[in-house]
Design a protein around this motif. Structure first.
Motif, mmCIF file in Angstrom:
data_model
loop_
_atom_site.group_PDB
_atom_site.id
_atom_site.type_symbol
_atom_site.label_atom_id
_atom_site.label_comp_id
_atom_site.label_asym_id
_atom_site.label_seq_id
_atom_site.Cartn_x
_atom_site.Cartn_y
_atom_site.Cartn_z
ATOM 1 N N ARG A 150 0.840 -1.210 0.000
ATOM 2 C CA ARG A 150 0.000 0.000 0.000
ATOM 3 C C ARG A 150 0.869 1.252 0.000
ATOM 4 O O ARG A 150 0.633 2.208 0.739
ATOM 5 C CB ARG A 150 -0.955 0.007 1.189
ATOM 6 N N GLY A 151 1.938 1.186 -0.760
ATOM 7 C CA GLY A 151 2.789 2.370 -0.901
ATOM 8 C C GLY A 151 3.772 2.550 0.238
ATOM 9 O O GLY A 151 4.530 3.516 0.275
ATOM 10 N N HIS A 152 3.782 1.587 1.150
ATOM 11 C CA HIS A 152 4.742 1.649 2.257
ATOM 12 C C HIS A 152 5.865 0.649 1.996
ATOM 13 O O HIS A 152 5.609 -0.521 1.759
ATOM 14 C CB HIS A 152 4.049 1.307 3.586
ATOM 15 N N GLU A 153 7.119 1.131 2.048
ATOM 16 C CA GLU A 153 8.288 0.293 1.757
ATOM 17 C C GLU A 153 8.948 -0.207 3.039
ATOM 18 O O GLU A 153 8.903 0.479 4.080
ATOM 19 C CB GLU A 153 9.322 1.102 0.959
ATOM 20 N N VAL A 154 9.530 -1.365 2.934
ATOM 21 C CA VAL A 154 10.385 -1.850 4.031
ATOM 22 C C VAL A 154 11.691 -1.066 3.991
ATOM 23 O O VAL A 154 12.223 -0.802 2.898
ATOM 24 C CB VAL A 154 10.641 -3.364 3.856
ATOM 25 N N PRO A 155 12.240 -0.605 5.134
ATOM 26 C CA PRO A 155 13.530 0.112 5.112
ATOM 27 C C PRO A 155 14.577 -0.662 4.321
ATOM 28 O O PRO A 155 14.813 -1.844 4.613
ATOM 29 C CB PRO A 155 13.892 0.224 6.587
ATOM 30 N N PRO A 156 15.202 -0.036 3.309
ATOM 31 C CA PRO A 156 16.131 -0.740 2.408
ATOM 32 C C PRO A 156 17.234 -1.488 3.155
ATOM 33 O O PRO A 156 17.650 -2.573 2.733
ATOM 34 C CB PRO A 156 16.712 0.408 1.576
ATOM 35 N N VAL A 157 17.673 -0.940 4.284
ATOM 36 C CA VAL A 157 18.780 -1.610 4.997
ATOM 37 C C VAL A 157 18.420 -3.058 5.330
ATOM 38 O O VAL A 157 19.274 -3.946 5.308
ATOM 39 C CB VAL A 157 19.123 -0.831 6.301
ATOM 40 N N LEU A 158 17.125 -3.327 5.554
ATOM 41 C CA LEU A 158 16.717 -4.692 5.943
ATOM 42 C C LEU A 158 16.754 -5.652 4.765
ATOM 43 O O LEU A 158 16.739 -6.870 4.944
ATOM 44 C CB LEU A 158 15.316 -4.649 6.559
ATOM 45 N N LEU A 159 16.812 -5.092 3.549
ATOM 46 C CA LEU A 159 16.862 -5.946 2.354
ATOM 47 C C LEU A 159 18.306 -6.076 1.872
ATOM 48 O O LEU A 159 18.591 -6.737 0.880
ATOM 49 C CB LEU A 159 15.987 -5.326 1.256
ATOM 50 N N SER A 160 19.244 -5.432 2.608
ATOM 51 C CA SER A 160 20.632 -5.330 2.117
ATOM 52 C C SER A 160 21.431 -6.597 2.364
ATOM 53 O O SER A 160 22.480 -6.810 1.741
ATOM 54 C CB SER A 160 21.339 -4.179 2.859
ATOM 55 N N GLY A 161 21.002 -7.412 3.320
ATOM 56 C CA GLY A 161 21.796 -8.615 3.636
ATOM 57 C C GLY A 161 23.042 -8.282 4.431
ATOM 58 O O GLY A 161 23.809 -9.165 4.842
ATOM 59 N N ASP A 162 23.274 -7.007 4.676
ATOM 60 C CA ASP A 162 24.462 -6.586 5.437
ATOM 61 C C ASP A 162 24.114 -6.626 6.923
ATOM 62 O O ASP A 162 23.558 -5.671 7.478
ATOM 63 C CB ASP A 162 24.863 -5.150 5.020
ATOM 64 N N HIS A 163 24.449 -7.734 7.578
ATOM 65 C CA HIS A 163 23.984 -7.954 8.959
ATOM 66 C C HIS A 163 24.549 -6.929 9.924
ATOM 67 O O HIS A 163 23.899 -6.564 10.913
ATOM 68 C CB HIS A 163 24.315 -9.394 9.373
ATOM 69 N N GLY A 164 25.740 -6.418 9.608
ATOM 70 C CA GLY A 164 26.316 -5.376 10.480
ATOM 71 C C GLY A 164 25.467 -4.116 10.425
ATOM 72 O O GLY A 164 25.063 -3.564 11.468
ATOM 73 N N ARG A 165 25.132 -3.698 9.205
ATOM 74 C CA ARG A 165 24.307 -2.479 9.058
ATOM 75 C C ARG A 165 22.925 -2.720 9.635
ATOM 76 O O ARG A 165 22.335 -1.858 10.285
ATOM 77 C CB ARG A 165 24.200 -2.091 7.584
#
Ligand code: JD8
Length: 401
Positions: free
Chosen positions: A194-209
Motif C-alpha cells: 500500500r505504498g509503504h516500503e520496508v527500510p532498504p537496509v533490511l533488504l541489504s543482507g548486510d547484517h552489520g548495518r
C-alpha cells in the motif's frame, strides 16, 4: 513449577488451559490449580466481604476465609511458596521480577476483589514458614476491579521464561525490556505494501548495518516513548530525560538565564540574546510551540539540570535551547540532549538546523563532533553562526514507527 490461584472468580482462569500455560501443563513443566475462596467460607451465604473498619466506600475481603484457604493451598514445610498478591499499591511488575519469579518452585496468587484483602492476611502470611516471600505487585498505574487479570498477565510473563518452554530461547534475549530498550520495528513480506516500503537496509543482507540500524531504532523509539528507560550516561549520574510540561517553566526560565548569561559574556552580547529577555509567559508560550525535553536528577531532589527543544520548520528539525546547568557542564549532558532531540525528530525532518554564538567555541566543537557543520551560507542572527546536519533516510523511516 507449581501455580495456585485463590479467587472468588475461578472461571477467570479458564484461559490458562487454552494458553501457553496449558501446553506447559501438558508437557509436565507446570502444575496449575485454581481455588474458589468461597470454599473456605462457613456461613450459608458464603460471605467473603464486610464493611471497612474506619468507614469509607466499598467492602473489604474478610481474613478468615483467606487464612483457611492459604492453610490449604500453601505447601507443607519444608517446602515453601511465594505468595504473589496483585494490588495497585504493589511494586511495579517488570521483566526483572518476571525472571525472578520464574526461578521459583511454587507461586500462590491471592486475587483480591472489592477494596482489597484485609491487610492482616498478608502480614500473617509473611510470618509463615511455608511462605518464602509475600510479593505485593502492581501491573501498572491504572485501576482494575480485581487481581485476576494481573495474575494472568504475570503468569504469561513468568511461564514463557521457564527453561524449555519457548521454542527458541534465543528470541527471549532480544526482547523489549530484556536489554532495557524497546523493540525495533519489524517487517515481513511483501517489501512494498500500500505504498509503504520496508527500510532498504533490511533488504541489504548486510547484517552489520542491519544490527546497527535495529539498535538505533530501539534507542530512538525508547527515547521517544520511554526516556525513563534510557541508561544513565557513562558519567553514572542518574540523568533522566522526560518531556517538559508547563510546570517546568519556572525552572526553565531560571536555567536559560544562567546558561545564556555565559553566552552573553563569551559573545559580549546581552541585548541580542532572546533567552535573556524572556518572561515566564514567554517560556510558557514557546513550550506550546516546541517539542521540549528536560533532564532532572532524582538523586538531587529532582533538580532540573538540562533541557532541549525542537520544532519542524519546513523539512528541517529546528533545534534550540540546548541547556546544561553551569555546574554540570563538560560531563556529556549536552551531547546526550543533542542525541535525544535528533532521535525524536518526526519522519518529515530531512535535516537538523541550529545556531549558537560565533564565539561559543565549546558549543561549536560539540555540534561539529556530533556531525553538524558550519553554514556561513545561511543567514544567522547577529553575532551567531548556523550549523546543519543531514538526516539519513533510514533514521527518517525509523522515526515513523
Ligand atoms: C487487585 C481489588 C480493586 C483496587 C478500589 C477498584 C494490580 N495494576 C492494578 N490496578 N488495579 C489492580 C488491582 C485492583 C484490585 C485488586 C489488583 C483487588 N481491586 C480495588 C483499589 C481501589 N478497587 C492492579 N495488580
Amino acid at each position: 513449577m507449581r501455580l495456585d490461584y485463590v479467587t472468588i472468580f475461578p472461571d477467570f482462569f479458564a484461559p490458562l488451559s487454552l494458553s501457553l500455560a496449558g501446553k506447559a501443563v501438558d508437557s509436565g513443566l507446570l502444575s496449575v490449580a485454581v481455588h474458589d475462596l468461597r470454599t473456605w467460607t462457613t456461613d450459608r451465604h458464603r460471605t467473603v466481604d464486610d464493611t471497612p473498619y474506619g468507614g469509607g466506600a466499598g467492602m473489604v475481603m474478610k481474613p478468615e476465609a483467606w487464612g483457611a484457604a492459604l492453610d490449604a493451598v500453601l505447601p507443607a514445610p519444608p517446602a515453601r511458596a511465594t505468595l504473589v498478591v496483585p494490588t495497585p499499591s504493589g511494586r511495579p511488575f517488570t521483566q526483572a521480577l518476571a525472571r525472578d519469579l520464574a526461578g521459583r518452585e511454587h507461586l500462590v496468587f491471592a486475587c483480591g476483589r472489592y477494596e482489597g484483602i484485609d491487610q492482616r492476611v498478608l502480614d500473617h502470611a509473611a510470618t509463615r514458614a511455608e511462605v518464602d516471600e509475600v510479593v505485593e505487585v502492581s501491573l501498572g498505574d491504572y485501576v482494575l476491579n480485581g487481581g485476576e487479570v494481573a495474575a494472568l498477565a504475570i503468569t504469561e510473563a513468568v511461564v514463557r521464561l521457564l527453561p524449555g518452554f519457548m521454542g527458541n530461547a534465543s528470541s527471549l534475549v532480544e526482547e523489549s525490556h530484556e536489554d532495557g530498550l524497546l523493540e525495533y520495528p519489524v517487517y515481513t513480506k511483501p517489501s512494498s505494501w500500500r505504498g509503504h516500503e520496508v527500510p532498504p537496509v533490511l533488504l541489504s543482507g548486510d547484517h552489520g548495518r542491519i544490527a546497527a540500524w535495529r539498535r538505533e531504532q530501539a534507542l530512538e523509539r525508547t527515547a521517544r516513548r520511554r526516556p525513563d528507560l534510557l541508561p544513565p550516561t557513562a558519567t553514572g549520574t542518574d540523568w533522566t530525560i522526560v518531556p517538559a510540561t508547563r510546570a517546568d517553566a519556572g525552572e526553565l526560565l531560571t536555567l536559560q538565564r544562567a546558561c545564556w548569561l555565559q553566552e552573553a559574556i563569551v559573545n559580549d552580547d546581552v541585548a541580542g540574546i532572546p533567552a535573556l529577555h524572556e518572561s515566564l509567559d514567554d517560556v510558557l508560550a514557546w513550550l506550546d510551540e516546541w517539542t521540549t525535553y528536560v533532564v532532572r536528577v532524582p538523586s538531587d531532589g529532582g533538580r532540573l539540570v538540562g533541557a532541549v527543544r525542537g520544532r519542524l520548520v519546513g523539512d528541517a528539525w529546528d533545534i534550540g535551547r540546548v541547556m546544561v546547568a553551569p555546574d554540570l557542564q563538560g560531563r556529556g549532558l549536552g551531547r546526550l540532549l543533542l542525541e535525544h532531540v535528533q532521535r525524536v525528530a518526526p519522519p518529515e525532518a530531512t535535516s537538523y538546523v541550529l545556531f549558537t554564538g560565533a564565539q561559543s567555541h565549546a558549543n561549536i566543537r560539540m555540534y561539529r563532533k556530533a556531525g553538524f557543520r558550519l553554514r556561513p551560507d545561511i543567514a544567522a542572527p547577529p553575532l551567531a553562526v548556523v550549523l546543519t546536519k543531514t538526516r539519513s533516510r533510514d533514521q527518517r523511516i525509523g522515526s515513523r514507527s
